[in-house]
Design a protein around this motif. Sequence first.
Motif, PDB file in Angstrom:
ATOM      1  N   CYS A 116       0.849  -1.194   0.000  1.00 24.17           N
ATOM      2  CA  CYS A 116       0.000   0.000   0.000  1.00 24.17           C
ATOM      3  C   CYS A 116       0.884   1.242   0.000  1.00 24.17           C
ATOM      4  CB  CYS A 116      -0.923   0.007   1.210  1.00 24.17           C
ATOM      5  SG  CYS A 116      -2.052   1.418   1.169  1.00 24.17           S
TER       6      CYS A 116
ATOM      7  N   CYS B 126       1.125   4.051   4.376  1.00 21.88           N
ATOM      8  CA  CYS B 126       0.398   3.049   5.153  1.00 21.88           C
ATOM      9  C   CYS B 126       1.305   1.907   5.614  1.00 21.88           C
ATOM     10  CB  CYS B 126      -0.747   2.506   4.302  1.00 21.88           C
ATOM     11  SG  CYS B 126      -1.548   1.021   4.925  1.00 21.88           S
TER      12      CYS B 126
ATOM     13  N   TRP C  66       1.090  -1.285   4.703  1.00 19.69           N
ATOM     14  CA  TRP C  66       0.487  -2.613   4.558  1.00 19.69           C
ATOM     15  C   TRP C  66       1.099  -3.314   3.354  1.00 19.69           C
ATOM     16  CZ3 TRP C  66      -2.114  -4.785   0.446  1.00 19.69           C
ATOM     17  CH2 TRP C  66      -2.787  -5.994   0.701  1.00 19.69           C
TER      18      TRP C  66
ATOM     19  N   HIS D 230      -8.003  -4.887   1.224  1.00 25.34           N
ATOM     20  CA  HIS D 230      -7.400  -3.732   1.896  1.00 25.34           C
ATOM     21  C   HIS D 230      -8.097  -2.439   1.477  1.00 25.34           C
ATOM     22  CE1 HIS D 230      -4.340  -1.513   4.072  1.00 25.34           C
ATOM     23  NE2 HIS D 230      -4.137  -0.753   3.006  1.00 25.34           N
TER      24      HIS D 230
ATOM     25  N   HIS E   6      -7.898   2.939   1.038  1.00 28.97           N
ATOM     26  CA  HIS E   6      -6.609   3.195   0.370  1.00 28.97           C
ATOM     27  C   HIS E   6      -6.638   2.549  -1.007  1.00 28.97           C
ATOM     28  CE1 HIS E   6      -4.621   3.187   4.657  1.00 28.97           C
ATOM     29  NE2 HIS E   6      -5.476   4.183   4.474  1.00 28.97           N
TER      30      HIS E   6
HETATM   31 ZN    ZN Z   1      -3.132   1.014   3.160  1.00 28.68          ZN
END
Ligand code: ZN
Length: 97
Positions: free
Chosen positions: A27, A38, A40, A58, A64
């Motif tokens: 991400c 982020c 992730w 996600h 996002h």
């Molecule tokens: Zn994210």
Amino acid sequence: MSRQQFWFGDWTTAPAPDASAKYEVHCASPVTEDGHLCGWKFSVLDDKELAEKAQRAHVEETGHRRFWEDSHVPTIVTAPPGSVVAGRIARYEKATR
Ligand SMILES: [Zn+2]
């Protein structure tokens, strides 16, 4: 007078049968005003669809939607038969067996 023969055969690139592909999504959406991302990420072997599914989950959870996608796909390149490079490959592979 000497003659040279040049080969312009086809090169091929094919998936390596003895290694796994790796698919990753990261991400890249900013989560703070100063641009902190982020963080992730999701990584999986041999299942691009699962990586895409995790990515969509996600998005649904966070909103996002900016990502980096990395695909590591092991490949084997084959030179045209009879070419100088094909001979070089054969010598290399014989020496490293
Ligand atoms: Zn994210």
